[in-house]
Design a protein around this motif. Structure first.
Motif, PDB file in Angstrom:
ATOM      1  N   LYS A 147       0.819  -1.235  -0.100  1.00 28.70           N
ATOM      2  CA  LYS A 147       0.268   0.019  -0.103  1.00 28.70           C
ATOM      3  C   LYS A 147       0.821   1.049  -0.417  1.00 28.70           C
TER       4      LYS A 147
ATOM      5  N   PHE B 101      -5.346  -5.796  -4.879  1.00 32.02           N
ATOM      6  CA  PHE B 101      -4.412  -6.068  -5.217  1.00 32.02           C
ATOM      7  C   PHE B 101      -3.684  -7.022  -4.510  1.00 32.02           C
TER       8      PHE B 101
ATOM      9  N   LYS C 210       0.727  -5.120  -7.155  1.00 30.39           N
ATOM     10  CA  LYS C 210      -0.637  -6.596  -6.630  1.00 30.39           C
ATOM     11  C   LYS C 210       0.978  -7.595  -5.557  1.00 30.39           C
TER      12      LYS C 210
ATOM     13  N   GLN D 290       1.873   1.436  -3.659  1.00 34.84           N
ATOM     14  CA  GLN D 290       1.580   2.670  -3.838  1.00 34.84           C
ATOM     15  C   GLN D 290       1.397   3.415  -4.424  1.00 34.84           C
TER      16      GLN D 290
ATOM     17  N   GLN E 180       3.361   3.049  -7.630  1.00 35.39           N
ATOM     18  CA  GLN E 180       3.368   1.714  -8.255  1.00 35.39           C
ATOM     19  C   GLN E 180       1.587   1.139  -7.617  1.00 35.39           C
ATOM     20  N   PRO E 181       1.073   2.369  -8.402  1.00 34.56           N
ATOM     21  CA  PRO E 181      -0.864   2.447  -7.888  1.00 34.56           C
ATOM     22  C   PRO E 181      -1.633   0.507  -8.415  1.00 34.56           C
ATOM     23  N   GLU E 182      -0.801   0.085  -9.424  1.00 34.98           N
ATOM     24  CA  GLU E 182      -1.254  -1.012  -9.831  1.00 34.98           C
ATOM     25  C   GLU E 182      -0.623  -2.710  -9.673  1.00 34.98           C
TER      26      GLU E 182
END
Length: 360
Positions: free
Chosen positions: A170, A213, A181, A173, A177-179
């Motif tokens: 989190k 994610f 996983k 992100q 790195q918003p995507e």
């Protein structure tokens, strides 16, 4: 636990025969509330006077043999040998230290990047726990996870790893790195826990990580311990919005009938098939078959343990575009992984450079 006393044995080998008969008897189903339950046992055998001259010593040595039976996969018997005492002492010391480590959270989460070549990007990381032992240094999971499973410590340890991994991703992100996983292993004990769905839901809520994610990884063997219950639990987890992967696929004993019913999204090819995929025809055939099976079932497929360009080329030519391994990076401490991700954001394509930590 039960102690079975067999007085006046004609021959010491008869004790082993009785142990075998006990195991066979226990394999029969037990009717319970309209259902049939199956149980297995682990049996340790100590024989007077060779394995002890008094009841206390015999019981202690039989117990050591029983734990050896557990280590050998359960549902078997083991005869006591003197070497088991040293092993038992070592196991008890490790268990004691592990209990303190779990209470004090003396662990670290390392992250191994996972690459998608179709999108030319790092799409995720797998969270891997390490134990910062006060005397032995940084320990890999293979050195303590077995004890954690047997003692049940894997449940609080697994929950801590889940919390730490979700919180870290989190944070990443929010750093560009918003995507991204994160894959987190879910042990057989955790999967069977009555509150596993509530625990995952709470962790997602507390860390703020969106469920899409989080990828929960289970092994074939853990899924097959109680397949019907596993299917129900995985469906509840899927309802939260998380994805499910079968880790180390190919080395377990899963039924294809159950595989098509399991609500999974990804198959991860075990590294034992990847290692010699370019030199061993059988491994090449198995890897190709797993990739084809995943595509047929409309599942994503990930290859683990990719270490060479030749392996990469072979797997990519068969349609496997998601991979992880030392060709790209080994498991990294959080700070090193953060630097790796920053470099990858600046690169047009994955560099293929190997970044490892000492001892991995």
């Amino acid at each position: 636990e039960f102690i079975v006393l067999l007085p006046e044995l004609g021959r010491s080998s008869d004790a082993a025969k009785v142990a075998g008969k006990m195991l066979e008897a226990l394999k029969l189903p037990f009717p319970f509330e309209g259902r049939e339950l199956y149980v297995t046992a682990s049996v340790g055998v100590a024989i007077y006077p060779h394995d002890g001259g008094d009841a206390e010593t015999l019981a202690k040595n039989a117990d050591a043999a029983m734990y050896r039976a557990k280590e050998q996969g359960r549902d078997n018997y083991q005869l006591y040998t003197a070497a088991m005492n040293a092993s038992a002492v070592e196991r008890l010391a490790l268990e004691s230290a592990l209990r303190k480590a779990v209470a004090g959270r003396h662990f670290e989460v390392h992250f191994q990047p996972q690459l998608d070549f179709r999108a030319d990007r790092v799409y995720g990381v797998e969270a891997l726990v390490r134990w910062r032992h006060p005397e032995r240094g940084l320990l890999a999971p293979s050195e303590f996870i077995g004890v954690a499973e047997v003692t049940g410590l894997i449940v609080p340890l697994g929950l801590w790893v889940l919390e730490a991994a979700c919180a870290q991703v989190k944070e990443w992100q929010g750093q560009g790195q918003p995507e991204l996983k994160v894959g987190v292993n879910l042990s057989a004990r955790q999967l069977q826990a009555a509150d596993v769905v509530e625990q995952v839901q709470r962790v997602l809520r507390d860390t703020g990580l969106a469920p899409q994610f989080l990828d929960l990884e289970i092994t074939e063997s853990s899924a097959m311990q109680n397949p019907e219950a596993t299917i129900a639990t995985l469906r509840e987890l899927k309802a939260l919005g998380v994805s499910i992967s079968i880790d180390d696929f190919g080395i377990g004993y899963s039924s294809l009938n159950y595989l098509k019913r399991l609500p999974v999204d990804t198959l991860k090819i075990d590294q034992t098939f990847v290692r010699d995929v370019t030199t061993d025809a059988d491994d090449a055939a198995i890897a190709t078959a797993i990739i084809a099976l995943a595509h047929t079932l409309k599942l994503t497929v990930v290859a683990e343990g990719v270490e060479s360009r030749e392996q990469l080329a072979f797997l990519a030519s068969r349609g496997c575009q998601r991979m992880q391994g030392h060709l790209f990076s080994g498991p990294l401490p959080a700070e090193a992984c953060e630097a790796f991700l920053a470099r990858q954001r600046q690169a047009d394509r994955p560099t293929g450079r190997s970044e490892t930590i000492p001892g991995d």
